[in-house]
Design a protein around this motif. Structure first.
Motif, mmCIF file in Angstrom:
data_model
loop_
_atom_site.group_PDB
_atom_site.id
_atom_site.type_symbol
_atom_site.label_atom_id
_atom_site.label_comp_id
_atom_site.label_asym_id
_atom_site.label_seq_id
_atom_site.Cartn_x
_atom_site.Cartn_y
_atom_site.Cartn_z
ATOM 1 N N ARG A 116 67.709 3.187 80.585
ATOM 2 C CA ARG A 116 67.427 2.038 81.456
ATOM 3 C C ARG A 116 68.399 1.937 82.624
ATOM 4 N N SER A 117 69.644 2.372 82.398
ATOM 5 C CA SER A 117 70.639 2.301 83.474
ATOM 6 C C SER A 117 70.599 3.528 84.375
ATOM 7 N N THR A 126 68.592 4.386 74.696
ATOM 8 C CA THR A 126 67.651 3.586 75.481
ATOM 9 C C THR A 126 68.377 2.834 76.587
ATOM 10 N N ASP A 127 69.536 2.295 76.276
ATOM 11 C CA ASP A 127 70.333 1.613 77.304
ATOM 12 C C ASP A 127 70.737 2.582 78.412
#
Length: 95
Positions: free
Chosen positions: A37-38, A33-34
């Motif tokens: 998002r990035s 997920t990180d």
């Protein structure tokens, strides 16, 4: 220690193990997920990780929720560590 006390201790061992292993599996989802998002991963990449998480969590659940909690607690202490993430990996397609 009585049989009842041993079973209770075994249940606690298995519950603690289950929670710790779920936390490790969830870290894969959090990391994916990180990355999403990035901008380092797309939705399909994250979906693949979530799919593998689901399979791994089901395998872990089956392992931890058997009738013989004492045997599972013994395996947790004495057997080689199980790689639940790998157990959840999709099987390669046969051609």
């Amino acid at each position: 220690m009585s049989g009842k006390a041993e079973r209770q201790q075994a249940r606690e061992t298995v519950a603690n193990y289950h929670e710790a292993q779920l936390a490790e599996l969830l870290m894969h989802v959090a990391n994916a997920t990180d990355r999403f998002r990035s901008g380092d991963a797309d939705a399909f990449d994250v979906d693949h990780v979530v799919f593998q998480y689901s399979r791994a969590a089901k395998e872990l659940w089956k392992f931890c929720n058997t009738d013989n909690v004492e045997l599972i607690a013994e395996q947790i202490h004495e057997a080689p560590k199980i790689d639940w993430w790998e157990r959840g990996a999709p099987r390669p397609r046969r051609r």
